[in-house]
Design a protein around this motif. Structure first.
Motif, PDB file in Angstrom:
ATOM      1  N   HIS A 127       3.258   1.948 -10.145  1.00 35.98           N
ATOM      2  CA  HIS A 127       4.457   2.768 -10.315  1.00 35.98           C
ATOM      3  C   HIS A 127       4.877   3.475  -9.034  1.00 35.98           C
ATOM      4  O   HIS A 127       6.074   3.717  -8.828  1.00 35.98           O
ATOM      5  CB  HIS A 127       4.215   3.819 -11.413  1.00 35.98           C
ATOM      6  N   GLU A 128       3.912   3.803  -8.180  1.00 37.00           N
ATOM      7  CA  GLU A 128       4.248   4.609  -6.999  1.00 37.00           C
ATOM      8  C   GLU A 128       3.160   4.460  -5.943  1.00 37.00           C
ATOM      9  O   GLU A 128       1.971   4.494  -6.246  1.00 37.00           O
ATOM     10  CB  GLU A 128       4.353   6.087  -7.411  1.00 37.00           C
ATOM     11  N   ILE A 129       3.576   4.268  -4.701  1.00 34.44           N
ATOM     12  CA  ILE A 129       2.683   4.322  -3.550  1.00 34.44           C
ATOM     13  C   ILE A 129       3.165   5.471  -2.674  1.00 34.44           C
ATOM     14  O   ILE A 129       4.253   5.420  -2.113  1.00 34.44           O
ATOM     15  CB  ILE A 129       2.685   3.020  -2.729  1.00 34.44           C
ATOM     16  N   GLY A 130       2.377   6.529  -2.580  1.00 33.97           N
ATOM     17  CA  GLY A 130       2.759   7.691  -1.785  1.00 33.97           C
ATOM     18  C   GLY A 130       1.902   7.816  -0.541  1.00 33.97           C
ATOM     19  O   GLY A 130       1.031   6.988  -0.276  1.00 33.97           O
ATOM     20  N   PRO A 131       2.109   8.872   0.228  1.00 39.39           N
ATOM     21  CA  PRO A 131       1.346   9.035   1.473  1.00 39.39           C
ATOM     22  C   PRO A 131      -0.131   9.321   1.250  1.00 39.39           C
ATOM     23  O   PRO A 131      -0.956   9.020   2.113  1.00 39.39           O
ATOM     24  CB  PRO A 131       2.048  10.207   2.164  1.00 39.39           C
ATOM     25  N   THR A 132      -0.483   9.900   0.106  1.00 39.49           N
ATOM     26  CA  THR A 132      -1.892  10.244  -0.125  1.00 39.49           C
ATOM     27  C   THR A 132      -2.448   9.699  -1.435  1.00 39.49           C
ATOM     28  O   THR A 132      -3.642   9.860  -1.701  1.00 39.49           O
ATOM     29  CB  THR A 132      -2.088  11.774  -0.120  1.00 39.49           C
ATOM     30  N   SER A 133      -1.610   9.044  -2.257  1.00 39.27           N
ATOM     31  CA  SER A 133      -2.110   8.556  -3.544  1.00 39.27           C
ATOM     32  C   SER A 133      -1.194   7.476  -4.095  1.00 39.27           C
ATOM     33  O   SER A 133      -0.056   7.300  -3.641  1.00 39.27           O
ATOM     34  CB  SER A 133      -2.213   9.702  -4.562  1.00 39.27           C
ATOM     35  N   LEU A 145      -3.557  -3.296  -5.694  1.00 40.60           N
ATOM     36  CA  LEU A 145      -3.237  -1.998  -5.107  1.00 40.60           C
ATOM     37  C   LEU A 145      -3.405  -2.041  -3.592  1.00 40.60           C
ATOM     38  O   LEU A 145      -2.569  -1.511  -2.850  1.00 40.60           O
ATOM     39  CB  LEU A 145      -4.137  -0.913  -5.704  1.00 40.60           C
ATOM     40  N   LEU A 146      -4.470  -2.670  -3.117  1.00 42.56           N
ATOM     41  CA  LEU A 146      -4.696  -2.753  -1.676  1.00 42.56           C
ATOM     42  C   LEU A 146      -3.559  -3.499  -0.989  1.00 42.56           C
ATOM     43  O   LEU A 146      -3.055  -3.057   0.058  1.00 42.56           O
ATOM     44  CB  LEU A 146      -6.030  -3.454  -1.403  1.00 42.56           C
ATOM     45  N   GLN A 147      -3.125  -4.609  -1.553  1.00 41.13           N
ATOM     46  CA  GLN A 147      -2.017  -5.358  -0.955  1.00 41.13           C
ATOM     47  C   GLN A 147      -0.733  -4.537  -0.919  1.00 41.13           C
ATOM     48  O   GLN A 147       0.046  -4.625   0.034  1.00 41.13           O
ATOM     49  CB  GLN A 147      -1.779  -6.648  -1.739  1.00 41.13           C
ATOM     50  N   ALA A 148      -0.519  -3.708  -1.944  1.00 40.40           N
ATOM     51  CA  ALA A 148       0.691  -2.886  -1.985  1.00 40.40           C
ATOM     52  C   ALA A 148       0.618  -1.716  -1.013  1.00 40.40           C
ATOM     53  O   ALA A 148       1.641  -1.262  -0.498  1.00 40.40           O
ATOM     54  CB  ALA A 148       0.912  -2.365  -3.410  1.00 40.40           C
ATOM     55  N   ALA A 149      -0.588  -1.218  -0.751  1.00 41.48           N
ATOM     56  CA  ALA A 149      -0.740  -0.024   0.094  1.00 41.48           C
ATOM     57  C   ALA A 149      -0.880  -0.335   1.571  1.00 41.48           C
ATOM     58  O   ALA A 149      -0.497   0.481   2.421  1.00 41.48           O
ATOM     59  CB  ALA A 149      -1.956   0.774  -0.379  1.00 41.48           C
ATOM     60  N   ARG A 231      -4.009   8.178 -11.004  1.00 38.42           N
ATOM     61  CA  ARG A 231      -3.563   8.465  -9.640  1.00 38.42           C
ATOM     62  C   ARG A 231      -4.783   8.364  -8.736  1.00 38.42           C
ATOM     63  O   ARG A 231      -5.728   9.146  -8.849  1.00 38.42           O
ATOM     64  CB  ARG A 231      -2.932   9.862  -9.536  1.00 38.42           C
ATOM     65  N   VAL A 232      -4.755   7.390  -7.859  1.00 41.61           N
ATOM     66  CA  VAL A 232      -5.892   7.059  -7.011  1.00 41.61           C
ATOM     67  C   VAL A 232      -5.621   7.544  -5.589  1.00 41.61           C
ATOM     68  O   VAL A 232      -4.524   7.341  -5.045  1.00 41.61           O
ATOM     69  CB  VAL A 232      -6.137   5.539  -7.007  1.00 41.61           C
TER      70      VAL A 232
END
Length: 482
Positions: A127-133, A145-149, A231-232
């Motif tokens: 849903h969301e990739i932010g600067p810290t989570s 998640l790793l590919q998206a971040a 939220r990771v």
């Protein structure tokens, strides 16, 4: 919605879906018949065709085979809420937080006899990739998640060696990897979660909101709630990784060097393994330094003082993603050969450092290549000061070693599996005697008394959390805790 989720739902459109439950016969019906209780309205489907039920009766271990009555393929979080409430009213059991085929269920932990299994892989949206989570559905895989971040130079701080596991699945157990000495486990790096409790309530929890539920669900083995979103934490990572692999013939020096490395922090990743060598065992150090091109690691400085055997050092460079995803080619080969579908009576242990050398030597003296079936043996330390989840039980020592016998049963016969499970239980009894703890994803028969000892001195908190969040004991019976 990910393409994986879409294709799975498309394949299931023709599967047999339930419309009602018949309490008198404890069975499902495709139509609402007299005496039947209609299912709640669902965005997804509740499937009961033989092929789907057979698939849900399996896990990575291929040892336990518990056939459910139905599989929920949720189309929304509200489907999970509705089905937990329905199950509670009808006296049914639910196995939640299941990513189909995960290696974090080797002994029926995510199965439920004559109940409902939830296929969490159907909920897999980032849903969301932010600067810290990152805010993600529980069915998202860590590699997704790793590919998206990574395009933003971000990564989860801790990754398991195999990153095809689901986020909800590992948060329910722990999630350990070579960065754990610095960051703790994956459960120590989740910031908030949406959880469906055993009473069918959707609750957002965090260290600042519903803290009791937050602490219960992290490494709570699915006993108190089904994690549906999380939220990771994300951290900055360089794009390159330099890997150093070297062999030791001295277990004492190997363990001492590993403990030194997690204390001085010169590497970003510290793991190790036991490998067959000349009819005996050798010890393989695997350490990694992440870096940016133009600022390459200084090999001599990083390796100074280490006691590995001269001539055994191997140094390789690659991308951060390729290192994190390094097991993918091996798994693909094992799948191609059919070995991935063999039984896996795994045994993962947390061993206190003060007893590690003697315990490891004792276990290895009783372990043969045939016991392992070419499966790896992992051995590396982390620091208990980094652990924050109360139900992630670890020995009372400053340093703890993960010691994992990741067995494959060859030949894949019931007799071979029974032999290895029996050996696991004997090793577990010795582990308990020295104050060690099990990483509870494994093929070890456990009684309720064993579980009480496992969670000691926090068993009273575990039992109380069950009363608070799942008093009807709807959730996750496969562990056999209660």
């Amino acid at each position: 919605m990910t393409s994986r989720t879409f294709s799975r739902r498309s394949m299931l459109q023709s599967a047999l879906a339930a419309a009602a439950f018949i309490p008198a016969t404890r069975s499902w019906a495709t139509t609402v018949e007299p005496g039947a209780v209609p299912l709640p309205a669902l965005d997804g489907q509740l499937l009961m065709d033989p092929a789907t039920l057979a698939a849900a009766a399996e896990d990575f271990g291929h040892i336990q085979h518990r056939v459910p009555w139905a599989v929920l393929v949720p189309g929304s979080v509200q489907d999970i809420v509705a089905m937990v409430r329905f199950a509670r009213c009808q006296g049914l059991r639910i196995a939640g937080s299941r990513g189909i085929g995960e290696s974090h269920s080797a002994f029926g932990q995510a199965q439920v006899e004559a109940g409902i299994v939830i296929d969490m892989s159907a909920l897999a949206t980032i849903h969301e990739i932010g600067p810290t989570s990152a805010w993600v559905d529980a069915g998202v895989r860590w590699h997704e998640l790793l590919q998206a971040a990574l395009p933003a130079g971000k990564s989860p701080p801790v990754l398991t060696d195999y990153i095809e596991l689901s986020i909800g699945g590992t948060l329910s157990v722990g999630g350990i990897g070579g960065q754990a000495f610095r960051w703790g486990l994956q459960v120590d790096n989740v910031l908030e979660m949406d959880v469906v409790t055993g009473e069918g309530e959707l609750v957002r929890c965090s260290p600042w909101q519903e803290r009791t539920l937050f602490d219960s669900v992290r490494a709570g083995l699915g006993q108190f709630g089904i994690i549906v979103r999380a939220r990771v934490r994300l951290v900055d990572v360089p794009p390159r990784a330099r890997t150093y692999i070297a062999l030791y013939n001295d277990l004492s020096r190997f363990l001492a060097d590993q403990r030194c490395l997690i204390e001085d922090g010169r590497f970003d990743y510290v793991e190790g393994a036991v490998v067959a060598s000349g009819g005996g065992w050798a010890y393989q150090l695997e350490v990694v330094k992440y870096f940016t091109p133009g600022a390459e690691p200084q090999d001599a400085t990083l390796l100074a003082g280490l006691g590995f055997q001269p001539g055994t050092l191997q140094v390789t460079d690659g991308s951060y993603f390729d290192f994190a995803n390094r097991l993918a080619p091996l798994v693909a080969l094992l799948q191609q050969l059919g070995v991935w579908e063999f039984p896996h009576p795994w045994l993962d242990m947390f061993v206190p450092a003060h007893s590690a050398e003697a315990f490891v030597q004792e276990v290895l003296s009783q372990t043969t290549d045939a016991d392992m079936g070419q499966g790896p043996i992992l051995l590396y330390p982390f620091r208990t000061s980094k652990l924050t989840a109360p139900f992630l039980r670890a020995p009372a020592d400053t340093h703890v070693f993960l010691f994992s016998l990741l067995r494959t049963a060859i030949p894949p016969t019931p007799e071979k599996v029974a032999e290895l499970v029996q050996k696991n239980r004997a090793i577990f009894d010795r582990l308990t005697a020295i104050g060690g703890k099990l990483y509870p994803v494994d093929a070890v028969p456990m009684s309720p008394a064993d579980w009480r000892r496992h969670f000691s001195p926090y068993w009273w908190r575990f039992d109380l959390a069950k009363q608070l969040f799942d008093p009807a004991r709807v959730l996750t019976p496969g562990q056999g805790i209660f």
